[in-house]
Design a protein around this motif. Structure first.
Motif, PDB file in Angstrom:
ATOM      1  N   GLU A 296      95.442   6.871 -20.778  1.00 48.66           N
ATOM      2  CA  GLU A 296      95.401   7.772 -22.037  1.00 48.66           C
ATOM      3  C   GLU A 296      94.553   7.452 -23.180  1.00 48.66           C
ATOM      4  O   GLU A 296      93.963   8.196 -23.682  1.00 48.66           O
ATOM      5  N   ARG A 297      94.730   6.251 -23.466  1.00 52.68           N
ATOM      6  CA  ARG A 297      93.871   5.621 -24.625  1.00 52.68           C
ATOM      7  C   ARG A 297      92.506   5.529 -24.601  1.00 52.68           C
ATOM      8  O   ARG A 297      91.847   6.169 -25.285  1.00 52.68           O
ATOM      9  N   LEU A 298      92.014   5.225 -23.374  1.00 55.10           N
ATOM     10  CA  LEU A 298      90.694   5.365 -22.984  1.00 55.10           C
ATOM     11  C   LEU A 298      90.151   6.705 -22.964  1.00 55.10           C
ATOM     12  O   LEU A 298      88.983   6.894 -23.269  1.00 55.10           O
ATOM     13  N   HIS A 299      90.957   7.579 -22.607  1.00 52.03           N
ATOM     14  CA  HIS A 299      90.493   9.046 -22.353  1.00 52.03           C
ATOM     15  C   HIS A 299      89.936   9.660 -23.626  1.00 52.03           C
ATOM     16  O   HIS A 299      89.164  10.246 -23.746  1.00 52.03           O
ATOM     17  N   LEU A 300      90.621   8.985 -24.713  1.00 53.69           N
ATOM     18  CA  LEU A 300      90.249   9.317 -26.251  1.00 53.69           C
ATOM     19  C   LEU A 300      88.596   9.171 -26.436  1.00 53.69           C
ATOM     20  O   LEU A 300      87.918  10.042 -27.114  1.00 53.69           O
ATOM     21  N   HIS A 301      88.128   8.123 -25.548  1.00 55.61           N
ATOM     22  CA  HIS A 301      86.643   7.994 -25.620  1.00 55.61           C
ATOM     23  C   HIS A 301      85.907   9.149 -25.421  1.00 55.61           C
ATOM     24  O   HIS A 301      84.642   9.401 -25.838  1.00 55.61           O
ATOM     25  N   GLN A 302      86.395   9.899 -24.454  1.00 59.94           N
ATOM     26  CA  GLN A 302      85.654  11.089 -23.844  1.00 59.94           C
ATOM     27  C   GLN A 302      85.829  12.121 -24.969  1.00 59.94           C
ATOM     28  O   GLN A 302      85.239  13.087 -24.313  1.00 59.94           O
ATOM     29  N   GLN A 303      86.407  12.301 -25.837  1.00 58.15           N
ATOM     30  CA  GLN A 303      86.660  13.467 -26.633  1.00 58.15           C
ATOM     31  C   GLN A 303      85.390  13.624 -27.601  1.00 58.15           C
ATOM     32  O   GLN A 303      84.891  14.993 -27.617  1.00 58.15           O
ATOM     33  N   GLU A 304      84.928  12.642 -27.848  1.00 60.48           N
ATOM     34  CA  GLU A 304      83.574  12.654 -28.791  1.00 60.48           C
ATOM     35  C   GLU A 304      82.409  12.665 -28.092  1.00 60.48           C
ATOM     36  O   GLU A 304      82.314  11.609 -27.417  1.00 60.48           O
ATOM     37  N   PRO A 305      81.521  13.719 -28.026  1.00 59.19           N
ATOM     38  CA  PRO A 305      80.314  13.274 -27.320  1.00 59.19           C
ATOM     39  C   PRO A 305      79.692  12.012 -27.229  1.00 59.19           C
ATOM     40  O   PRO A 305      79.019  11.698 -26.706  1.00 59.19           O
ATOM     41  N   GLN A 306      79.471  11.622 -28.762  1.00 54.40           N
ATOM     42  CA  GLN A 306      78.779  10.492 -28.857  1.00 54.40           C
ATOM     43  C   GLN A 306      79.496   9.258 -28.114  1.00 54.40           C
ATOM     44  O   GLN A 306      78.909   8.419 -27.774  1.00 54.40           O
ATOM     45  N   CYS A 307      80.692   9.290 -27.858  1.00 51.35           N
ATOM     46  CA  CYS A 307      81.327   8.329 -27.045  1.00 51.35           C
ATOM     47  C   CYS A 307      81.107   8.644 -25.639  1.00 51.35           C
ATOM     48  O   CYS A 307      81.027   7.757 -24.841  1.00 51.35           O
ATOM     49  N   ALA A 308      81.346  10.008 -25.275  1.00 52.86           N
ATOM     50  CA  ALA A 308      81.524  10.298 -23.827  1.00 52.86           C
ATOM     51  C   ALA A 308      79.990   9.918 -23.041  1.00 52.86           C
ATOM     52  O   ALA A 308      80.192   9.885 -21.928  1.00 52.86           O
ATOM     53  N   ASN A 309      79.019  10.198 -24.010  1.00 51.49           N
ATOM     54  CA  ASN A 309      77.772  10.018 -23.038  1.00 51.49           C
ATOM     55  C   ASN A 309      77.707   8.955 -22.373  1.00 51.49           C
ATOM     56  O   ASN A 309      77.090   8.514 -21.386  1.00 51.49           O
ATOM     57  N   CYS A 310      78.278   7.789 -22.682  1.00 53.30           N
ATOM     58  CA  CYS A 310      78.307   6.335 -22.189  1.00 53.30           C
ATOM     59  C   CYS A 310      79.739   5.999 -21.437  1.00 53.30           C
ATOM     60  O   CYS A 310      79.712   5.684 -20.338  1.00 53.30           O
TER      61      CYS A 310
END
Lengths: 434, 907
Positions: free
Chosen positions: B764-778
């Motif tokens: 769940e914590r890591l999933h937050l990475h994927q909310q922002e496109p700047q993070c999600a792209n990698c």
């Protein structure tokens, strides 16, 4: 020269075997007059650059940008510097715009270069500000500059590529003593070889260097252009040593100054190591052995010495992690501020012959290219000392995208180094000046 | 034990300087260029302000070429990348691009940027003049003069983005020339000493029971002191208990509530004796606290009593636990002082030892080392760890090669030590001692019995004389008869040719050497001084320090035999060519492909190939990360320094075994066996393995081990010593196994707020990475892989659950805020197949072995040729992979294919 003895010197210092016994001194006596006469007039300007790799804690190191000027609240990360509050300035908003690597706190910090700036090369750098300063300020001292580093600890400390904070005129990394012991010996090791013997040794040194240069020339004739560009480093290395020999010759017979502190122990790491390096730097300035210093400080071993078990890189990403990461980061800030406060204390306490203090003639630059995490905007910048006519005691916020090199240029000019520009500078920053 | 999964937001561990070369990105984005599709993104989101009309900030996107063919264009694209990553653009009050679209754009742009930087920085196959790097330099001096010098004064040459063989990054600066010269003097001095030392045998044995008299006396004194303390206490108590003293004692009790406090007043109690009459001194008499402390050491007494009844004390000693633990603590490390008349050089150390009866399997290991400044304590790592298979009745004799360096001798570091594995490199000792006392009443049982330790000099004979000295053929003493100039010059010529890897020195340079020698003699130097001066000049000359490959005109040319021999031997040995190679080169045979291949095989089969395996693998797989942090020994008591070192060794040994057998490279992605020794077998829970040698051990079906992903070293470096680091692991797999490296960590991405107090699972914590496109792209590529490896804890042990403990601002655990969950490793690769667990993920990765093979080939090219592997190398990579592929990616075939290539044999 007693070869056995010289080897011991080498082993103890970890630096050049030949250098030490040869150039080091003789004791006081009549030879002292051979040294360049002390300048009686205005006290010389000095510059000190301290780089700490992995940035700082965003929320507790930077003063509130809304509280511009002298009346600002000192954040907790700087609290140990409270007694010096009117004697240093924080500058916010400075940036090396061409730097894009989130793990290079020091590679381009003092150069402002673009890593990709040279077609056909995977890495490019330019001269660092301390070396520009050394060109002018270093003429009259035994060492034109003293470049200090923390050795293997630098790898995990967020400094990025390089061998120190310093880069030479061709953008090549420069190296210097990596431990307090080495630094101490470089500056203060004594030798009692008679002066005639030293002269003989200098002659022999020259013939050894001549031979090396001749060997390189033979090779040069056979190599292609690219290879020769590389071999040029070897020639430059020989030239640098020759320059130093000439300098040593001028200083022949002048005794090494008394260091005023005990020979360091070898096993120090982290907090005590930095503290000791600072003491050695003070000693170097006090004895006027050099007027320009750079020091790439350890962060990884600093954490260990503070009993923090988190590795430095993870610590630098304290955001979004547990409180122990933030705590580690803040602990690091406070420790570094404490050390700096001690350094400033000593600068202030060290009297110059005219009754002023070292602090009155020195500029101290303390910072990193990394703000926090991988952020490279608004590099943490703390300036202290009255050497460059700075406006002290302020929280200064410069306009967005002001090149860090503008600050460097301002300091250079303020210290009497007449240069047009540095790195990607677009001008000086009048706001920084008193 | 509470385990907190670290939430690593954005970009956390994309090490900027990760070695390795990104593949040309396949499919939609050509290397270093954007496409029309991306132009649409710019037109939609940027053109309004940065087009022909407004041109805000003097920045226009409509005129921007799609191909980043030059630096200014690349810089403008970099600006766009920076502005998007920092969230600066589009401005907050403008319409924002859809997250998915932004993520995709950033994904492509960041990779195109990496590709463009590479393309613009491509050296196009040009190899910059290569200086010997630090380890090659040390190896070369060792081969030439037979001595080990400490080269730590030189720059390490590692830690950059490339291998330490890449010429462009190998600088010479500052006083480096002087360091080379100093090290040359150092090496020559040592070599001359070794060559002139009398070839007498040296052997010394220490019988450990000889320490017993001292020990026994201390032990008996200690027991006696406790006894005396108890007797004095009893005597005072008896006096206090006398009826006639009752009133007095009652009064004293008002100020001295406890018995201990009461006895401070013994002088006021009639009949209470002085402590002096029980053998204590005046200080103890005045301050009974000293006596109490003695009394309270009953644990020591019990331990000493336990120790003294152990068998075979007349013939040896036992290793005990250290840590201020009673009189026996000093046998925690046994040792041997190398006698003063033993000169630096090569020795063999033998240890006769056996396991104590009932010693558990994991404690049957001893560590061997040399005490430095820090004694045998935590600051002094062991040199090696050894498995004991013998007993007290039938002990083992462990044989350990040991080099006694001049540096150690000069610092008077002469004390060899042996200690039980792991007892001095962590902070769990007190814990263990307390637990043992609770269990058995006396403390940790002994596990290892030592009979004796000995050290013996490896004899030096004329045959083993180093080639440099043999070539010299001059007296090496201070006082020598005048040497005829021609002989001197001849000796210099021989020595220089040896040092220059077979290339003869020029006449002019020999003349100069003779002049150096003469001038040193003329100024009063001895023959030996002058000789060293001249030879040091050879060893600090560019011919020695650089691997020069002269150029004829501008055209590429083939290497001559000696150059090829040198390239080959530094590639596979990290050392200069031996005489066999040089003779073949001189005879013009080495350039024949079949002979070259035979020689490559000979080099790979030689023990010296360890100087290829270790530096290559260590740098390729970034194993130095294992040394970046301390492992938490309280959480992971089994992962001690010995295991860590063996875990690293497993990576090398596994690869070495592949090389030896020409095994499938794909076995690094999954295998039915492991290459381990007893220590690691114990760590992995694999029975039936004994001894220190690494060997192939078959795995039971369903084992998570086998291949790099199952190795403790690989998983441990994907942690921070406390917690696992799924992002680091995911990124590493992309970089090293799948050959799809994520772009470097972008600067200035805003970090998300702290989540320390929220109760979420790691996923769940890591999933937050994927909310922002700047993070999600990698992170959409990195994180699923990292999670697929979550069954391995921070030290590479298998686990099925994980726990998170929420904490308050002060770092205190919040009550009722602990969450434990069963690890679900399932997921799906970004735009790729789904997997239910680690095993399926491993199979997916293993199926992509061609990517792995390409990554391996690029790494080999960079390492062997000493230049970055660039786009111009694509055909070479393809050719190597194809040649190896014909034999199912046989590991050795990669090396053969590279050596056969035109690139390997041309300047």
């Amino acid at each position: 020269m007693n070869a056995h003895r010289s080897r011991r010197h080498f082993l103890r210092t970890g630096t050049a075997l030949i250098a030490l016994p040869m150039f080091e001194s003789l004791g006081f006596r009549r030879f002292a007059s051979a040294a360049p006469a002390p300048v009686a007039a205005a006290r010389p300007k000095r510059m000190v650059f301290l780089g700490f790799g992995w940035g700082v804690t965003e929320q507790s190191w930077f003063p509130d940008v809304a509280q511009k000027g002298a009346d600002y609240t000192l954040p907790s990360g700087l609290a140990p510097l409270a007694r010096h509050k009117s004697d240093f300035t924080i500058v916010q908003g400075l940036v090396n715009k061409d730097v894009s690597g989130g793990h290079s706190g020091s590679t381009f910090w003092l150069t402002g270069a673009n890593e990709f700036g040279e077609p056909g090369q995977s890495f490019h750098n330019t001269i660092s500000v301390d070396q520009v300063a050394a060109d002018t300020l270093g003429k009259e001292t035994r060492f034109d500059s003293l470049i200090l580093d923390c050795g293997a600890a630098a790898n995990a400390s967020g400094h990025g590529q390089g061998l120190s904070l310093s880069w030479d005129a061709r953008g090549k990394p420069m190296s210097g003593p990596k431990t307090p012991v080495e630094a101490f010996h470089r500056l203060f090791a004594q030798d009692s070889t008679p002066i005639e013997a030293q002269k003989t040794m200098l002659r022999q040194r020259r013939s050894v260097l001549d031979n090396a240069r001749e060997s390189a020339r033979e090779l040069q004739r056979q190599l292609g252009k690219t290879d020769n560009a590389k071999l040029d480093e070897y020639f430059q290395g020989i030239r640098d040593i020759e320059t130093r020999l000439s300098r040593d010759e001028r200083w022949l017979g002048a005794p090494r100054p008394a260091p005023g502190l005990a020979e360091p122990q070898s096993s120090l790491a982290g907090y005590e190591e930095i503290e000791l390096m600072y003491d050695i730097m003070i000693a170097a300035l006090r004895t006027d052995s050099t007027r320009v210093l750079s020091y790439r400080q350890p962060v990884s071993t600093l954490l260990t010495s503070l009993d923090v078990r988190i590795d430095a890189h993870t610590m630098s990403h304290y955001l979004g992690k547990g409180p122990e990461y933030l705590e580690a980061s803040e602990k690091r800030d406070r420790a570094q501020s404490e050390l700096l406060a001690g350094f400033l204390d000593k600068l202030k306490a060290t009297a110059e012959p005219d009754g002023s203090s070292l602090f009155d003639h020195t500029t101290v630059v303390y910072g990193s290219n990394i703000r926090t995490g991988h952020n490279l905007d608004s590099c943490p910048t703390l300036l202290a000392g009255r050497g460059a006519g700075l406006r002290l005691g302020h929280n200064l916020v410069v306009s967005k995208d002001t090149p860090l090199c503008n600050a460097w240029l301002t300091l250079l000019r303020g210290s009497g180094v007449a240069v047009e520009r540095h790195g990607d500078s677009s001008g000086t920053i009048p706001l920084l000046l008193a | 034990m509470p385990t907190r999964v670290t939430l690593r937001l954005i970009y956390v561990s994309l090490l900027l300087f990760a070695a390795g070369v990104p593949a040309a990105r396949a499919a939609e984005t050509p290397a270093g260029a954007m496409t029309e599709r991306h132009r649409v993104f710019l037109e939609t989101n940027c053109l309004g302000c940065h087009g022909p009309e407004k041109q805000k900030g003097k920045f226009r996107v409509d005129e921007l070429p799609l191909a980043m063919a030059d630096l200014p264009t690349a810089e403008r694209w970099q600006k766009i990348l920076n502005a998007l990553n920092s969230g600066e653009m589009p401005p907050e009050d403008e319409t924002q691009p859809a997250p998915e679209a932004k993520a995709n754009f950033l994904d492509d742009l960041s990779h195109a940027m990496v590709a463009a930087r590479q393309r613009l920085g491509d050296q196009k196959g040009v190899i910059a003049l290569r200086r010997l790097n630090r380890r090659e330099y040390a190896n070369t001096l060792r081969d030439l003069l037979g001595v080990h010098v400490d080269v730590s004064a030189l720059p390490a040459d590692t830690g950059g983005p490339n291998f330490d063989t890449v010429g462009a990054n190998l600088f010479v600066n500052g006083n480096q020339f002087e360091i080379y010269e100093a090290l040359a003097h150092e090496a020559l001095e040592e070599a001359f000493n070794a060559a002139t030392a009398a070839p007498t045998a040296k052997k010394f044995r220490h019988e450990t029971e000889k320490t017993h008299p001292t020990f026994l006396k201390r032990n008996r004194d200690s027991l006696d002191a406790v006894d005396r303390a108890n007797r004095w206490i009893k005597a005072v108590d008896d006096a206090a208990a006398l009826p006639e003293n009752a009133a007095l004692v009652a009064k004293l009790r008002e100020i001295a509530a406890t018995d201990d406090a009461l006895r401070y007043h013994w002088q006021k109690i009639p009949g209470a004796p002085s402590a002096k009459t029980f053998g204590f001194n005046a200080e103890a008499e005045a301050n009974p606290a000293i006596i109490y402390r003695t009394r309270d050491r009953t644990e020591f007494v019990r331990y000493d009593e336990y120790y003294l009844q152990l068998p075979a004390l007349d013939r040896g000693t036992y290793l005990t636990m250290p840590g201020g633990y009673g009189g026996t603590g000093f046998t925690a490390d046994q040792g041997l002082a190398i006698p003063k008349d033993f000169a630096p050089g090569d020795y063999v150390v033998r240890i006769c030892a056996g396991a104590a009866p009932g010693a558990p399997a994991e404690r049957r290991y001893l560590e061997f080392g040399l005490k430095g400044f820090a004694g045998a304590g935590p600051g002094t790592p062991a040199l090696s760890t050894h498995h004991l298979t013998g007993t007290i009745e039938a002990p083992d004799v462990i044989k350990i090669p040991f080099t006694f360096t001049r540096q150690s001798a000069e610092r008077n570091h002469r004390n060899l030590f042996i200690r039980e594995r792991g007892v001095l490199d962590g902070d769990r000792i007190q814990q263990q001692i307390r637990a043992a006392i609770a269990r058995n009443g006396h403390g940790p049982d002994v596990a290892i019995w030592i009979d004796w330790i000995e050290i013996e000099r490896v004899p030096v004979s004329p045959e083993t004389m180093a080639p440099g000295l043999r070539a010299l053929d001059l007296p090496l003493v201070a006082q020598a008869e005048d040497i005829p100039p021609a002989k001197l010059r001849g000796a210099f010529a021989q020595f220089a040719q040896e040092a220059f890897r077979g290339v003869p020195a020029t006449d002019a340079s020999l003349d100069r050497l003779v002049r150096l020698y003469d001038s040193r003699r003329a100024s009063g130097g001895t023959h030996r001084d002058a000789l060293k001066q001249a030879l040091a000049a050879v060893l600090s000359s560019p011919r020695f320090l650089y691997r020069a490959e002269p150029e004829a005109g501008t055209a590429r040319r083939s290497l001559d035999g000696l150059e090829l021999a040198t390239r080959l031997s530094y590639f596979l040995w990290g050392s200069p060519p031996d005489h066999t190679l040089r003779d073949l080169a001189a005879a013009g045979k080495l350039r024949q492909p079949e002979i070259l291949a035979t020689e490559a095989d000979r080099l790979l089969d030689h023990p010296r190939s360890v100087h290829f395996v270790r530096p290559f693998l260590g740098q390729w797989l970034t194993l130095d990360r294992l040394d970046l942090f301390q492992f938490n020994r309280k959480l992971y008591p089994k992962f001690d320094d010995s295991v860590k070192s063996a875990a690293r060794q497993e990576v090398y040994e596994t690869f070495a075994a592949l090389l030896r057998d020409n095994g499938r490279l794909g076995e690094l992605l999954g295998a039915d066996h492991v290459v381990i020794n007893a220590l690691l077998a114990d760590y992995y829970g694999i029975p039936g393995v004994t001894g220190d040698a690494f060997r192939k051990v078959p795995l039971p079906a369903g084992s998570p081990r086998g291949g790099l992903l199952g190795m403790a070293a690989v998983m441990a470096m994907g942690s921070n010593g406390q917690h696992t680091n799924p992002v680091e692991r995911g990124a590493w797999v992309l970089r090293k196994l799948l050959h799809e490296p994520p772009p470097p960590a972008p600067a200035n991405v805003p970090e998300l707020a702290r989540l320390g107090a929220q109760l979420l699972t790691a996923r769940e914590r890591l999933h937050l990475h994927q909310q922002e496109p700047q993070c999600a792209n990698c992170h959409r590529k990195i994180d699923p892989i990292g999670f697929g490896l979550e069954n391995f804890d921070a030290v590479g042990q298998w686990r099925t659950t994980d726990t998170y403990q929420a904490r308050d601002e002060a770092g205190k655990p919040l009550p009722n805020a602990q969450k434990t969950w069963t690890i679900d490793a399932g997921g799906a690769l970004h735009k790729g197949p789904a997997f239910r667990d680690y095993f399926e993920l491993r199979s997916i990765i293993a199926a992509r072995q061609e990517n792995f093979a390409r990554g391996f080939a690029s790494a080999l090219i960079e390492y062997a040729l000493g230049r970055p592997c660039g786009f111009s190398d694509e055909p070479l990579i393809a050719s190597i992979v194809a040649q190896a592929g014909t034999k199912s990616f046989a590991t050795r075939d990669f090396i053969h294919a590279l050596i056969r290539s035109k690139e390997f044999s041309s300047k």
